[in-house]
Scaffold this motif. Structure first.
Motif, PDB file in Angstrom:
ATOM      1  N   LEU A  31       0.817  -1.205   0.000  1.00 56.45           N
ATOM      2  CA  LEU A  31       0.000   0.000   0.000  1.00 56.45           C
ATOM      3  C   LEU A  31       0.854   1.260   0.000  1.00 56.45           C
ATOM      4  CD1 LEU A  31      -2.845  -1.016   2.495  1.00 56.45           C
ATOM      5  CD2 LEU A  31      -2.977  -0.846   0.006  1.00 56.45           C
ATOM      6  N   HIS A  32       2.005   1.200   0.692  1.00 57.04           N
ATOM      7  CA  HIS A  32       2.892   2.362   0.691  1.00 57.04           C
ATOM      8  C   HIS A  32       3.419   2.643  -0.714  1.00 57.04           C
ATOM      9  CE1 HIS A  32       5.796   5.267   2.203  1.00 57.04           C
ATOM     10  NE2 HIS A  32       6.731   4.655   1.496  1.00 57.04           N
ATOM     11  N   SER A  33       3.727   1.593  -1.455  1.00 59.75           N
ATOM     12  CA  SER A  33       4.203   1.776  -2.828  1.00 59.75           C
ATOM     13  C   SER A  33       3.146   2.472  -3.680  1.00 59.75           C
ATOM     14  CB  SER A  33       4.552   0.415  -3.443  1.00 59.75           C
ATOM     15  OG  SER A  33       5.576  -0.229  -2.699  1.00 59.75           O
ATOM     16  N   LEU A  34       1.884   2.153  -3.438  1.00 62.26           N
ATOM     17  CA  LEU A  34       0.807   2.796  -4.190  1.00 62.26           C
ATOM     18  C   LEU A  34       0.624   4.250  -3.775  1.00 62.26           C
ATOM     19  CD1 LEU A  34      -1.865  -0.071  -4.208  1.00 62.26           C
ATOM     20  CD2 LEU A  34      -0.334   0.619  -6.066  1.00 62.26           C
ATOM     21  N   THR A  35       0.673   4.526  -2.478  1.00 62.38           N
ATOM     22  CA  THR A  35       0.467   5.907  -2.029  1.00 62.38           C
ATOM     23  C   THR A  35       1.605   6.820  -2.478  1.00 62.38           C
ATOM     24  OG1 THR A  35       1.529   5.429   0.116  1.00 62.38           O
ATOM     25  CG2 THR A  35      -0.869   5.193  -0.009  1.00 62.38           C
ATOM     26  N   LEU A  40       1.673  14.873  -4.667  1.00 63.00           N
ATOM     27  CA  LEU A  40       1.313  15.772  -3.580  1.00 63.00           C
ATOM     28  C   LEU A  40       1.922  17.148  -3.839  1.00 63.00           C
ATOM     29  CD1 LEU A  40       1.903  13.458  -0.459  1.00 63.00           C
ATOM     30  CD2 LEU A  40      -0.251  13.905  -1.652  1.00 63.00           C
ATOM     31  N   PRO A  41       1.286  18.206  -3.341  1.00 62.22           N
ATOM     32  CA  PRO A  41       1.821  19.559  -3.560  1.00 62.22           C
ATOM     33  C   PRO A  41       3.073  19.860  -2.749  1.00 62.22           C
ATOM     34  CG  PRO A  41      -0.124  19.645  -2.168  1.00 62.22           C
ATOM     35  CD  PRO A  41      -0.013  18.225  -2.645  1.00 62.22           C
ATOM     36  N   VAL A  42       3.395  19.012  -1.763  1.00 62.74           N
ATOM     37  CA  VAL A  42       4.591  19.195  -0.941  1.00 62.74           C
ATOM     38  C   VAL A  42       5.295  17.855  -0.795  1.00 62.74           C
ATOM     39  CG1 VAL A  42       3.753  21.193   0.371  1.00 62.74           C
ATOM     40  CG2 VAL A  42       3.219  18.870   1.168  1.00 62.74           C
ATOM     41  N   GLU A  43       6.593  17.905  -0.525  1.00 61.58           N
ATOM     42  CA  GLU A  43       7.378  16.698  -0.277  1.00 61.58           C
ATOM     43  C   GLU A  43       7.333  16.333   1.198  1.00 61.58           C
ATOM     44  OE1 GLU A  43       9.117  14.581  -2.059  1.00 61.58           O
ATOM     45  OE2 GLU A  43       9.021  15.473  -4.061  1.00 61.58           O
ATOM     46  N   ASN A  44       7.457  15.050   1.474  1.00 62.25           N
ATOM     47  CA  ASN A  44       7.552  14.586   2.854  1.00 62.25           C
ATOM     48  C   ASN A  44       8.916  14.978   3.413  1.00 62.25           C
ATOM     49  OD1 ASN A  44       7.733  13.193   5.261  1.00 62.25           O
ATOM     50  ND2 ASN A  44       6.927  11.288   4.452  1.00 62.25           N
ATOM     51  N   PRO A  45       8.980  15.879   4.401  1.00 62.08           N
ATOM     52  CA  PRO A  45      10.289  16.317   4.930  1.00 62.08           C
ATOM     53  C   PRO A  45      11.145  15.183   5.474  1.00 62.08           C
ATOM     54  CG  PRO A  45       8.537  17.792   5.664  1.00 62.08           C
ATOM     55  CD  PRO A  45       7.871  16.605   5.030  1.00 62.08           C
ATOM     56  N   ASN A  46      10.520  14.098   5.926  1.00 60.77           N
ATOM     57  CA  ASN A  46      11.309  12.992   6.475  1.00 60.77           C
ATOM     58  C   ASN A  46      12.162  12.303   5.413  1.00 60.77           C
ATOM     59  OD1 ASN A  46      10.531  13.198   9.168  1.00 60.77           O
ATOM     60  ND2 ASN A  46       8.705  11.954   8.855  1.00 60.77           N
ATOM     61  N   LEU A  47      11.775  12.417   4.137  1.00 62.77           N
ATOM     62  CA  LEU A  47      12.558  11.819   3.073  1.00 62.77           C
ATOM     63  C   LEU A  47      13.941  12.459   2.973  1.00 62.77           C
ATOM     64  CD1 LEU A  47       9.861  11.423   0.268  1.00 62.77           C
ATOM     65  CD2 LEU A  47      10.711   9.681   1.847  1.00 62.77           C
ATOM     66  N   TYR A  48      14.072  13.673   3.515  1.00 65.09           N
ATOM     67  CA  TYR A  48      15.349  14.374   3.492  1.00 65.09           C
ATOM     68  C   TYR A  48      16.012  14.413   4.867  1.00 65.09           C
ATOM     69  CZ  TYR A  48      13.326  15.847  -0.919  1.00 65.09           C
ATOM     70  OH  TYR A  48      12.743  15.843  -2.166  1.00 65.09           O
ATOM     71  N   SER A  49      15.211  14.532   5.913  1.00 66.91           N
ATOM     72  CA  SER A  49      15.794  14.644   7.254  1.00 66.91           C
ATOM     73  C   SER A  49      16.381  13.321   7.732  1.00 66.91           C
ATOM     74  CB  SER A  49      14.739  15.143   8.251  1.00 66.91           C
ATOM     75  OG  SER A  49      13.693  14.201   8.407  1.00 66.91           O
ATOM     76  N   TYR A  50      15.718  12.192   7.436  1.00 68.96           N
ATOM     77  CA  TYR A  50      16.240  10.903   7.880  1.00 68.96           C
ATOM     78  C   TYR A  50      17.617  10.603   7.284  1.00 68.96           C
ATOM     79  CZ  TYR A  50      11.755   9.628  10.012  1.00 68.96           C
ATOM     80  OH  TYR A  50      10.633   9.583  10.795  1.00 68.96           O
ATOM     81  N   ARG A  69      -1.134  22.133   3.626  1.00 67.49           N
ATOM     82  CA  ARG A  69      -0.867  21.164   2.564  1.00 67.49           C
ATOM     83  C   ARG A  69      -0.115  19.945   3.093  1.00 67.49           C
ATOM     84  NH1 ARG A  69       2.348  24.327  -1.871  1.00 67.49           N
ATOM     85  NH2 ARG A  69       3.461  24.911   0.043  1.00 67.49           N
ATOM     86  N   TYR A  70       0.641  20.144   4.160  1.00 65.74           N
ATOM     87  CA  TYR A  70       1.403  19.022   4.718  1.00 65.74           C
ATOM     88  C   TYR A  70       0.498  17.950   5.334  1.00 65.74           C
ATOM     89  CZ  TYR A  70       5.934  21.179   3.922  1.00 65.74           C
ATOM     90  OH  TYR A  70       7.052  21.708   3.329  1.00 65.74           O
ATOM     91  N   LEU A  71      -0.753  18.292   5.561  1.00 65.04           N
ATOM     92  CA  LEU A  71      -1.686  17.275   6.049  1.00 65.04           C
ATOM     93  C   LEU A  71      -1.862  16.161   5.019  1.00 65.04           C
ATOM     94  CD1 LEU A  71      -4.459  19.488   7.710  1.00 65.04           C
ATOM     95  CD2 LEU A  71      -2.791  18.035   8.870  1.00 65.04           C
ATOM     96  N   LEU A  72      -1.670  16.490   3.742  1.00 60.80           N
ATOM     97  CA  LEU A  72      -1.818  15.481   2.699  1.00 60.80           C
ATOM     98  C   LEU A  72      -0.736  14.407   2.787  1.00 60.80           C
ATOM     99  CD1 LEU A  72      -2.706  17.816  -0.307  1.00 60.80           C
ATOM    100  CD2 LEU A  72      -4.260  16.355   0.997  1.00 60.80           C
TER     101      LEU A  72
END
Length: 235
Positions: free
Chosen positions: A100-104, A109-119, A188-191
């Motif tokens: 399911l994560h691969s599908l989501t 999305l209008p914004v990037e997930n900040p964790n993709l960079y912070s981690y 937008r980060y709620l998305l």
């Protein structure tokens, strides 16, 4: 050979643990992050962020065991007593969460997930501290609260509502700091919640189906490790 009967759900938290647990839950969500931010601002530059996070989650982890010791101890006994069911819940939750994560992740999305960079940044600065916090300590703290306490409390009255609240509230918890974290309010980060719903649903399923809080704890550890590897691969 007769097929084992499906385990009947029973409340696992005693009344005293419920009271202590909800107070601790409120402190964990609303007070401790503010306190941690205040300490970091007050002693900026004196304590590396990675080391500060380790100390923070070690303290929170100790408090979790003190507040919910009987629940965690009995959960380990349930894990051994219902090992086949917990293994089934673990592996089906793992497969479902990854699929399911691969599908989501395909949803624009209008914004990037900040964790993709912070981690990845945290990992490159201090791999050991990042792994300890993300893969070990966070699951040990969050699963007893979001699954054991939140899901377990509501599950007494409604299984469907327990699934909805546990899944949505945890996904919201993972992103709410981004909404207020960049000098203003950006709804937008709620998305980004969409990217955490598969994991949250899988963890809820794992606890409900397996019956031991240690199953979603171990699943959470594995999923956080997978997410870290994926983030490192994208960076």
């Amino acid at each position: 050979m007769p097929t084992p009967q499906r385990r009947i759900w029973q409340p696992q938290l005693k009344r005293a643990e419920l009271c202590r647990g909800w107070v601790f839950f409120a402190l964990y969500v609303f007070f401790f992050p503010w306190l941690m931010g205040w300490v970091q601002r007050s002693y900026e530059g004196e304590f590396p962020v990675a080391h500060a996070n380790v100390v923070y989650y070690l303290l929170i982890g100790v408090l979790t065991f003190l507040v919910l010791w009987s629940f965690l101890k009995n959960g380990f006994i349930l894990l051994l007593d219902w090992l086949p069911e917990n293994l089934f819940a673990f592996f089906t939750g793992l497969v479902g969460a990854v699929a399911l994560h691969s599908l989501t992740m395909l949803i624009p999305l209008p914004v990037e997930n900040p964790n993709l960079y912070s981690y990845p940044q945290q990992y490159l600065l201090d791999p050991a501290s990042t792994l300890l916090v993300l893969v070990v300590l966070m699951p040990l703290v969050e699963e007893p609260l979001f699954r054991g306490l939140l899901f377990g409390t509501v599950r007494r009255y409604s299984r469907v509502l327990a699934y909805v609240l546990s899944t949505l509230i945890y996904a919201l918890y993972c992103v709410w700091q981004f909404v207020f974290g960049y000098g203003g309010v950006d709804p937008r980060y709620l998305l980004v919640m969409l990217q955490y719903l598969p994991m949250s649903l899988a963890l809820t399923w794992c606890y409900d189906r397996g019956g031991s809080i240690w199953s979603p704890i171990f699943l959470h550890m594995v999923l956080n490790g997978v997410h870290l590897m994926l983030a490192l691969g994208r960076w």
